[in-house]
Design a protein around this motif. Structure first.
Motif, PDB file in Angstrom:
ATOM      1  N   UNK A 205      31.640  47.882  21.426  1.00  0.00           N
ATOM      2  CA  UNK A 205      31.589  47.113  20.183  1.00  0.00           C
ATOM      3  C   UNK A 205      31.107  45.673  20.430  1.00  0.00           C
ATOM      4  N   UNK A 206      30.669  45.025  19.363  1.00  0.00           N
ATOM      5  CA  UNK A 206      30.175  43.648  19.473  1.00  0.00           C
ATOM      6  C   UNK A 206      31.349  42.672  19.391  1.00  0.00           C
ATOM      7  N   UNK A 207      32.120  42.624  20.474  1.00  0.00           N
ATOM      8  CA  UNK A 207      33.241  41.681  20.564  1.00  0.00           C
ATOM      9  C   UNK A 207      32.668  40.266  20.431  1.00  0.00           C
ATOM     10  N   UNK A 208      33.258  39.419  19.579  1.00  0.00           N
ATOM     11  CA  UNK A 208      32.710  38.058  19.432  1.00  0.00           C
ATOM     12  C   UNK A 208      32.699  37.319  20.780  1.00  0.00           C
ATOM     13  N   UNK A 209      31.599  36.610  21.048  1.00  0.00           N
ATOM     14  CA  UNK A 209      31.506  35.842  22.290  1.00  0.00           C
ATOM     15  C   UNK A 209      32.497  34.680  22.268  1.00  0.00           C
ATOM     16  N   UNK A 210      32.951  34.274  23.447  1.00  0.00           N
ATOM     17  CA  UNK A 210      33.816  33.088  23.548  1.00  0.00           C
ATOM     18  C   UNK A 210      33.028  31.864  23.069  1.00  0.00           C
ATOM     19  N   UNK A 211      33.739  30.915  22.474  1.00  0.00           N
ATOM     20  CA  UNK A 211      33.082  29.689  21.990  1.00  0.00           C
ATOM     21  C   UNK A 211      33.717  28.481  22.659  1.00  0.00           C
ATOM     22  N   UNK A 212      32.869  27.580  23.114  1.00  0.00           N
ATOM     23  CA  UNK A 212      33.321  26.303  23.673  1.00  0.00           C
ATOM     24  C   UNK A 212      32.912  25.238  22.663  1.00  0.00           C
ATOM     25  N   UNK A 213      33.898  24.564  22.104  1.00  0.00           N
ATOM     26  CA  UNK A 213      33.621  23.602  21.036  1.00  0.00           C
ATOM     27  C   UNK A 213      33.392  22.212  21.605  1.00  0.00           C
ATOM     28  N   UNK A 214      32.353  21.551  21.151  1.00  0.00           N
ATOM     29  CA  UNK A 214      32.098  20.167  21.578  1.00  0.00           C
ATOM     30  C   UNK A 214      31.767  19.306  20.366  1.00  0.00           C
ATOM     31  N   UNK A 215      31.901  18.008  20.567  1.00  0.00           N
ATOM     32  CA  UNK A 215      31.562  17.036  19.525  1.00  0.00           C
ATOM     33  C   UNK A 215      30.404  16.189  20.025  1.00  0.00           C
ATOM     34  N   UNK A 216      29.437  16.016  19.180  1.00  0.00           N
ATOM     35  CA  UNK A 216      28.227  15.277  19.541  1.00  0.00           C
ATOM     36  C   UNK A 216      28.581  13.903  20.126  1.00  0.00           C
ATOM     37  N   UNK A 217      27.900  13.554  21.209  1.00  0.00           N
ATOM     38  CA  UNK A 217      28.072  12.233  21.818  1.00  0.00           C
ATOM     39  C   UNK A 217      29.172  12.179  22.865  1.00  0.00           C
ATOM     40  N   UNK A 218      29.772  13.325  23.168  1.00  0.00           N
ATOM     41  CA  UNK A 218      30.912  13.341  24.089  1.00  0.00           C
ATOM     42  C   UNK A 218      30.535  14.055  25.387  1.00  0.00           C
ATOM     43  N   UNK A 219      31.159  13.604  26.504  1.00  0.00           N
ATOM     44  CA  UNK A 219      30.889  14.223  27.813  1.00  0.00           C
ATOM     45  C   UNK A 219      32.097  15.071  28.225  1.00  0.00           C
ATOM     46  N   UNK A 220      31.822  16.284  28.681  1.00  0.00           N
ATOM     47  CA  UNK A 220      32.883  17.259  28.982  1.00  0.00           C
ATOM     48  C   UNK A 220      32.859  17.652  30.451  1.00  0.00           C
ATOM     49  N   UNK A 221      34.033  17.690  31.062  1.00  0.00           N
ATOM     50  CA  UNK A 221      34.152  18.231  32.420  1.00  0.00           C
ATOM     51  C   UNK A 221      34.529  19.712  32.277  1.00  0.00           C
ATOM     52  N   UNK A 222      33.539  20.582  32.440  1.00  0.00           N
ATOM     53  CA  UNK A 222      33.809  22.019  32.384  1.00  0.00           C
ATOM     54  C   UNK A 222      34.274  22.473  33.759  1.00  0.00           C
ATOM     55  N   UNK A 223      35.357  23.236  33.783  1.00  0.00           N
ATOM     56  CA  UNK A 223      35.864  23.749  35.059  1.00  0.00           C
ATOM     57  C   UNK A 223      35.583  25.248  35.102  1.00  0.00           C
ATOM     58  N   UNK A 224      34.551  25.594  35.857  1.00  0.00           N
ATOM     59  CA  UNK A 224      34.124  26.998  35.975  1.00  0.00           C
ATOM     60  C   UNK A 224      34.937  27.665  37.070  1.00  0.00           C
ATOM     61  N   UNK A 225      35.556  28.778  36.749  1.00  0.00           N
ATOM     62  CA  UNK A 225      36.407  29.466  37.721  1.00  0.00           C
ATOM     63  C   UNK A 225      36.028  30.934  37.765  1.00  0.00           C
ATOM     64  N   UNK A 226      35.590  31.425  38.909  1.00  0.00           N
ATOM     65  CA  UNK A 226      35.339  32.855  39.036  1.00  0.00           C
ATOM     66  C   UNK A 226      36.626  33.566  39.419  1.00  0.00           C
ATOM     67  N   UNK A 227      37.093  34.436  38.504  1.00  0.00           N
ATOM     68  CA  UNK A 227      38.258  35.280  38.779  1.00  0.00           C
ATOM     69  C   UNK A 227      37.775  36.662  39.228  1.00  0.00           C
ATOM     70  N   UNK A 228      36.535  36.715  39.695  1.00  0.00           N
ATOM     71  CA  UNK A 228      35.852  37.984  39.893  1.00  0.00           C
ATOM     72  C   UNK A 228      36.352  38.754  41.108  1.00  0.00           C
ATOM     73  N   UNK A 229      36.233  40.081  41.031  1.00  0.00           N
ATOM     74  CA  UNK A 229      36.534  40.931  42.183  1.00  0.00           C
ATOM     75  C   UNK A 229      35.250  41.375  42.878  1.00  0.00           C
TER      76      UNK A 229
END
Ligand SMILES: *[C@@H]1O[C@H](CO)[C@@H](O)[C@H](O)[C@H]1NC(C)=O
Ligand SMILES: *[C@@H]1O[C@H](CO)[C@@H](O)[C@H](O)[C@H]1NC(C)=O
Ligand SMILES: *[C@@H]1O[C@H](CO)[C@@H](O)[C@H](O)[C@H]1NC(C)=O
Ligand SMILES: *[C@@H]1O[C@H](CO)[C@@H](O)[C@H](O)[C@H]1NC(C)=O
Ligand SMILES: *[C@@H]1O[C@H](CO)[C@@H](O)[C@H](O)[C@H]1NC(C)=O
Ligand SMILES: *[C@@H]1O[C@H](CO)[C@@H](O)[C@H](O)[C@H]1NC(C)=O
Ligand SMILES: *[C@@H]1O[C@H](CO)[C@@H](O)[C@H](O)[C@H]1NC(C)=O
Ligand SMILES: *[C@@H]1O[C@H](CO)[C@@H](O)[C@H](O)[C@H]1NC(C)=O
Ligand SMILES: *[C@@H]1O[C@H](CO)[C@@H](O)[C@H](O)[C@H]1NC(C)=O
Ligand SMILES: *[C@@H]1O[C@H](CO)[C@@H](O)[C@H](O)[C@H]1NC(C)=O
Ligand SMILES: *[C@@H]1O[C@H](CO)[C@@H](O)[C@H](O)[C@H]1NC(C)=O
Ligand SMILES: *[C@@H]1O[C@H](CO)[C@@H](O)[C@H](O)[C@H]1NC(C)=O
Length: 535
Positions: A205-229
């Motif tokens: 099924x077309x499960x909705x994609x995750x959304x990352x919300x941001x506000x224009x003009x702002x800087x974000x520290x994204x923390x990417x974590x691989x929980x992969x096997x």
């Protein structure tokens, strides 16, 4: 060191004082979930996948009381939890690696893990370290914030909404997948890739994609974590470059890229600036297994169909209208590991001087069984008595005290250790108990004894002759038996592992000795008493 487990030390999770204790109670249960639209029984922490975000500040202690209420017989019902990337000085008994530092926690039992953070800050994760159990769901993120982060001026937002987990996901249970594999089938291939716990598989099924919300003009520290096997995720955001400032819990100098590969177990902090037109943008987390995004062994798997959405406040709640990218844009910059420079004390231990102990680890599949992996011709097999218990209770101090299949090597204290991995590309070697300097990166570049990257999971390379092998260095300042293994969990299960028994006599006594608590002492008695199906 005085070991206190009293609840009087516990503050709430929002504690900000330096040296506070953060406490969580975890209940491990099996329940049905459908992160990609396919419903299966999974093993969950407090009912959720990925597991709860653990946060603390630099210098805090963390206590996590793990209660095992796992009752689904299609999955392992014992457990242990490893705190990936936390060095655990004088605390190897809480490292959580089954049969290296502890016996598993039996059903109906609890164990209060204590994490010693020391000076560490950054992005970490946790997962079951019993066989391939984390495939079934026991995996989640840890962030250690540094209130005095020297790179704080580079970003505005760094909170739970900027933690991005990347995970491969499987429809069969790990036990089922392993049984079919060892019965002559192929190595398990994931059914889907998940960003923040949601994804899709071919025909699903077309499960909705995750959304990352941001506000224009702002800087974000994204923390990417691989929980992969198993899967590696190539991460990029349409029309947004990323400034890498951290790899595996180690701060690095800012490095601007457009796309970054995240191997199983690896983490990065990347800063993005929300300075594009207010809109929705594709986040691509292209997943490869064995370098490919499709597999004849699993038609559900479509690595190029792992997406999320970067949503600007004010834009529609729909998916981006732009077409999905099919690869790195023209002129885009691909991350190369060898370009990373640690922010602090960048030199590797020993500089360019010869190391005190050198290991040449050649890994390969077993000539008569391609499902099994060896290092220097030895397939690692878990002992029944954990390495740490053998050192503490049975006086083991020499390589020869351990069985050959334990692949255990004694390291001298205060020594520079150098390890070269040769045997092929695409593996992800992780060392417990230490970060290491990658003096030769498989991504290329010349050997760097001045300021090489520092991290705790590193890609292996193709050969030893063209600057594409991998060589790491670390200093033995942390007595303990530390697991070294491929973080493709199927390969660990198949023997691609060794143990560094660092300073056994220092573990046994002296100012850095490891002194387990009474609960730890009982783990093996309880576990060994279980019938094998419950182990
Ligand atoms: C851990 O949880 C168990 C219940 O599962 C409880 O009996 C025990 O007191 C808890 N221990 C700590 C240190 O919180
Ligand atoms: C755990 O508790 C359940 C319910 O009380 C019981 O059925 C089960 O046998 C127990 N498991 C063990 C290993 O004692
Ligand atoms: C495990 O495999 C068996 C036999 O192939 C199958 O009947 C069962 O549905 C599978 N269970 C899970 C949870 O994948
Ligand atoms: C992002 O914003 C949307 C509204 O546009 C909201 O429904 C959603 O919950 C937000 N997501 C997160 C992760 O905060
Ligand atoms: C985003 O990038 C694509 C491809 O590089 C380009 O065609 C498009 O105009 C960009 N969108 C915006 C809003 O700048
Ligand atoms: C957006 O931010 C990036 C990274 O800070 C910068 O390189 C780029 O020039 C900025 N673009 C615009 C249109 O301001
Ligand atoms: C895989 O996903 C891509 C991107 O969404 C899509 O174009 C392709 O058709 C999918 N492959 C299959 C076999 O469905
Ligand atoms: C995904 O990976 C495949 C295989 O490496 C590559 O051909 C494709 O261009 C990638 N797609 C994206 C969106 O990065
Ligand atoms: C490491 O082992 C490989 C394979 O056995 C061999 O080709 C190579 O020369 C060795 N390297 C060193 C530095 O001993
Ligand atoms: C390789 O596999 C065979 C067959 O399973 C086994 O007998 C042999 O001991 C294995 N060799 C190593 C080095 O593990
Ligand atoms: C290690 O074993 C050797 C003999 O193999 C012995 O001479 C030495 O004393 C042992 N070392 C320790 C620390 O027990
Ligand atoms: C071992 O199991 C027996 C019977 O199930 C039980 O009576 C005994 O208390 C158990 N011992 C431990 C150490 O758990």
């Amino acid at each position: 060191m005085v070991r206190l487990y009293g609840t009087f030390l516990s503050l709430c999770v929002t504690a900000v004082a330096h040296g506070a204790t953060v406490s969580q109670q975890w209940s491990l249960t099996a329940d049905s979930i459908a992160p990609d639209g396919f419903t299966r029984s999974a093993e969950l922490i407090n009912g959720i996948f990925p597991g709860p975000l653990v946060t603390a500040n630099k210098g805090d202690s963390i206590t996590i009381n793990v209660t095992n209420s796992l009752f689904d017989s299609t999955m392992r019902r014992s457990t242990s939890i490893h705190w990936h990337g936390i060095s655990q000085p004088r605390n190897a008994d809480n490292d959580g690696a089954s049969f290296v530092t502890q016996c598993p926690i039996a059903q109906n039992n609890s164990y209060p893990y204590k994490l010693v953070l020391g000076e560490q800050a950054g992005t970490f994760w946790y997962h079951s370290h019993l066989s391939t159990q984390y495939v079934d769901g026991i995996r989640g993120p840890i962030v250690i914030y540094d209130p005095n982060d020297p790179q704080k001026s580079l970003y505005d937002v760094d909170d739970a909404t900027t933690v991005i987990t990347l995970a491969d996901w499987y429809h069969p249970t790990a036990l089922n997948a392993t049984t079919s594999w060892f019965a002559g089938g192929a190595e398990p291939v994931p059914d889907s890739g998940l960003v923040n716990g949601v994804g899709r598989y071919n025909g699903g099924p077309e499960v909705p994609w995750a959304r990352i919300n941001v506000t224009s003009g702002t800087r974000y520290r994204l923390r990417l974590i691989s929980l992969s096997a198993s899967g590696t995720f190539e991460f990029s955001i349409s029309n947004h470059s990323m400034t890498v400032i951290e790899a595996d819990g180690v701060a690095h100098e800012p490095y601007i890229v457009d796309s970054i590969p995240v191997l199983p177990g690896q983490r990065y902090s990347v800063i993005i600036t929300a300075n594009q037109t207010v809109d929705n943008y594709w986040i691509s987390a292209n997943q490869t297994v064995g370098g490919a995004t499709t597999s004849t062994d699993n038609s559900n798997f479509n690595g190029s169909n792992t997406w999320a959405v970067l949503h600007y406040s004010g834009a529609s709640d729909a998916d981006p209208t732009a077409s999905q990218p099919t690869g790195l844009a023209d002129g885009g910059i691909e991350f190369e590991e060898f370009n990373l420079i640690p922010l602090n004390d960048p030199a590797p231990p020993g500089g360019s001087n010869a190391a005190d102990q050198v290991f040449n680890f050649t890994f390969a599949t077993n000539a008569s069984n391609a499902d099994l992996w060896t290092i220097n011709d030895v397939q690692y097999k878990s002992p029944s008595v954990p390495t740490l218990l053998n050192i503490l209770a049975n006086g083991f101090t020499n390589d020869s005290d351990f069985a050959t299949t334990e692949n255990t090597f004694v390291l001298k204290p205060n020594s520079v250790i150098e390890v070269t991995f040769t045997g092929g590309a695409g593996h992800a070697f992780h060392l417990h108990g230490h970060t290491f300097s990658v003096v030769q990166s498989a991504s290329g570049g010349n050997a760097n004894y001045v300021n090489p990257p520092r991290r705790d999971v590193v890609a292996s390379g193709t050969s030893s002759t063209n600057n594409q092998s991998t060589t790491i260095r670390f200093l033995t300042d942390n007595p303990g038996p530390w697991f070294l293994h491929c973080h493709i969990d199927w390969h660990l299960e198949a023997g691609l592992a060794a143990v560094f028994a660092e300073d056994p006599t220092g573990i046994q006594s002296g100012s850095q000795s490891v002194v387990p608590n009474a609960k730890w002492e009982q783990l093996c008695n309880v576990y060994n008493n279980l019938t094998s199906d419950l182990q």
